[in-house]
Design an enzyme around this catalytic site. Structure first.
Site, PDB file in Angstrom:
ATOM      1  N   HIS A   1      -7.642  -5.260  -3.215  1.00  0.00           N
ATOM      2  CA  HIS A   1      -7.839  -5.116  -1.772  1.00  0.00           C
ATOM      3  C   HIS A   1      -6.692  -4.315  -1.172  1.00  0.00           C
ATOM      4  CE1 HIS A   1      -4.791  -8.173  -0.505  1.00  0.00           C
ATOM      5  NE2 HIS A   1      -5.119  -8.752  -1.638  1.00  0.00           N
TER       6      HIS A   1
ATOM      7  N   ASP B   1      -5.768  -4.406   2.248  1.00  0.00           N
ATOM      8  CA  ASP B   1      -5.119  -4.937   3.451  1.00  0.00           C
ATOM      9  C   ASP B   1      -3.920  -5.790   3.090  1.00  0.00           C
ATOM     10  OD1 ASP B   1      -7.028  -6.843   2.417  1.00  0.00           O
ATOM     11  OD2 ASP B   1      -6.692  -8.039   4.221  1.00  0.00           O
TER      12      ASP B   1
ATOM     13  N   ASP C   1       1.058  -7.084  -2.257  1.00  0.00           N
ATOM     14  CA  ASP C   1      -0.204  -7.813  -2.243  1.00  0.00           C
ATOM     15  C   ASP C   1      -1.117  -7.111  -1.252  1.00  0.00           C
ATOM     16  OD1 ASP C   1      -2.280  -9.593  -2.127  1.00  0.00           O
ATOM     17  OD2 ASP C   1      -1.113 -11.263  -1.340  1.00  0.00           O
TER      18      ASP C   1
ATOM     19  N   GLU D   1      -9.232  -8.879   2.579  1.00  0.00           N
ATOM     20  CA  GLU D   1      -9.079 -10.052   1.720  1.00  0.00           C
ATOM     21  C   GLU D   1      -8.180 -11.089   2.362  1.00  0.00           C
ATOM     22  OE1 GLU D   1      -7.026 -12.404  -1.546  1.00  0.00           O
ATOM     23  OE2 GLU D   1      -6.219 -11.127   0.037  1.00  0.00           O
ATOM     24  N   GLU D   2      -7.150 -10.620   3.058  1.00  0.00           N
ATOM     25  CA  GLU D   2      -6.152 -11.535   3.616  1.00  0.00           C
ATOM     26  C   GLU D   2      -6.728 -12.433   4.712  1.00  0.00           C
ATOM     27  OE1 GLU D   2      -3.337 -12.084   2.416  1.00  0.00           O
ATOM     28  OE2 GLU D   2      -2.852 -10.336   1.186  1.00  0.00           O
TER      29      GLU D   2
ATOM     30  N   ASP E   1      -4.435  -8.729  -8.801  1.00  0.00           N
ATOM     31  CA  ASP E   1      -3.791  -9.159  -7.565  1.00  0.00           C
ATOM     32  C   ASP E   1      -2.720 -10.205  -7.860  1.00  0.00           C
ATOM     33  OD1 ASP E   1      -3.070  -9.929  -5.028  1.00  0.00           O
ATOM     34  OD2 ASP E   1      -5.100 -10.311  -4.323  1.00  0.00           O
TER      35      ASP E   1
END
Length: 255
Positions: free
Chosen positions: A84, A86, A147, A181-182, A204
Site C-alpha cells: 500500500h 498511504d 510502512d 490501508e492505514e 509490509d
C-alpha cells in the site's frame, strides 16, 4: 543475493518516502486523498517503463495492477505481491530520511538534533540484529513512511531485476499497489479477480525471513458515553462520571 539485485532500491525508496501520501481518515472519497492517486499514477508509469505487461489502474479506486510475464515453458501457479502507498495519520510533509551506514549494532540512533527522539537498543533490542547494515530512519519530525513505501520499493525493484534478467526463470507474477490501508478501507476495493494470482503475499514490514499467515482484523467500534452532571452538594448517587463508566466498561472486557 548479489548487489545487482538491489540496484536502484535505495534511491527508489528515498524518492518514494519523500512523496507525501498520507491517507485521510475523515474523507469519504476513494482514495481518501488525491495525493495517493497521483503517486499511484506515477508508479503505473514506472512499471510501464520497466516493460511490465497489463499495467492498468482501476478508475474507481486507483489500485494499480501489473504483470511480470512468465518465462517458463510450463505452467506454474501465479504468485502475487501487494503493498500500500498511504502512510499513517502523522506528519508526512518534508520527509528527510537519515542514512546510517555500517551500523555497529550497539549504538543508540539519535533521530533529531536536540536528542528528543532516539532509537535505543534498550527499547528496541532487535537493532542489534542489523550490525553492518545500512539503516534508514526519520529525522524525528515526520514519519519515515517505510510502512509501506519499503514494500512498494522492494516490489518495484524486484520487477526491475526480473525484467532486466530474463535468464532468471520464474512463473507469472502479479503486482498490486493500492491506497488507504492505514484507515482500513483500501482492502474493500481490492479486485481479486482482476489481480489474478493463485497465491499472494502482502509485503509490509517485519524482519527478513518472517512470514505471517494471520493478523488482527482491524475491526473498530466507537462508543459514546454520556454522563450526568449534578451539583456536587447533592451529587452522591445521582451524578454519573462518564470517564468512570468508560473505565468500568474497559475493565469488564476479557483480557
Amino acid at each position: 543475493m548479489t548487489e545487482e539485485k538491489y540496484e536502484g532500491l535505495l534511491p527508489r525508496f528515498l524518492q518514494y518516502v519523500k512523496t507525501e501520501t498520507r491517507s485521510n481518515p475523515d474523507s469519504d472519497t476513494v482514495p481518501s486523498d488525491p495525493k495517493e492517486t497521483a503517486f499511484l499514477n506515477e508508479l503505473a508509469a514506472e512499471l510501464k517503463d520497466l516493460g511490465l505487461s497489463n499495467v492498468h489502474i482501476n478508475p474507481q479506486c486507483s489500485y494499480v495492477y501489473a504483470t511480470i510475464p512468465s518465462n517458463l515453458d510450463h505452467d506454474v501457479p501465479t504468485i502475487g505481491y501487494i503493498s500500500h502507498v498511504d502512510t499513517a495519520d502523522f506528519n508526512a510533509h518534508n520527509v528527510n530520511p537519515q542514512i546510517v551506514e555500517d551500523y555497529d549494532g550497539q549504538s543508540d540512533i539519535q533521530l533529531d538534533e536536540d536528542g528528543n527522539y532516539v532509537l535505543s537498543t534498550t527499547e528496541f533490542p532487535n537493532l542489534k540484529n542489523y550490525q553492518g547494515d545500512t539503516l534508514i530512519t526519520t529525522d524525528g519530525s515526520t514519519l519515515l513512511g517505510a510502512d509501506d513505501k519499503s514494500g512498494v520499493a522492494e516490489i518495484v525493484t524486484m520487477a526491475a531485476y526480473y525484467m532486466k534478467h530474463p535468464e532468471v526463470k520464474h512463473g507469472e507474477i502479479k503486482i498490486g499497489l493500492g491506497p488507504d490501508e492505514e484507515i482500513g478501507t483500501g482492502a474493500d476495493h481490492f479486485d481479486v479477480d482482476d489481480f489474478g494470482a493463485d497465491f499472494a503475499y502482502t509485503v509490509d514490514g517485519g524482519p527478513l525471513g518472517e512470514l505471517e499467515y494471520e493478523t488482527f482484523n482491524a475491526a473498530q467500534v466507537e462508543i459514546e458515553i454520556s454522563g450526568k452532571d449534578v451539583h456536587t452538594g447533592v451529587a452522591k448517587g445521582t451524578m454519573v462520571n462518564a470517564i468512570q463508566v468508560a473505565i468500568d466498561l474497559h475493565n469488564s472486557l476479557p483480557a
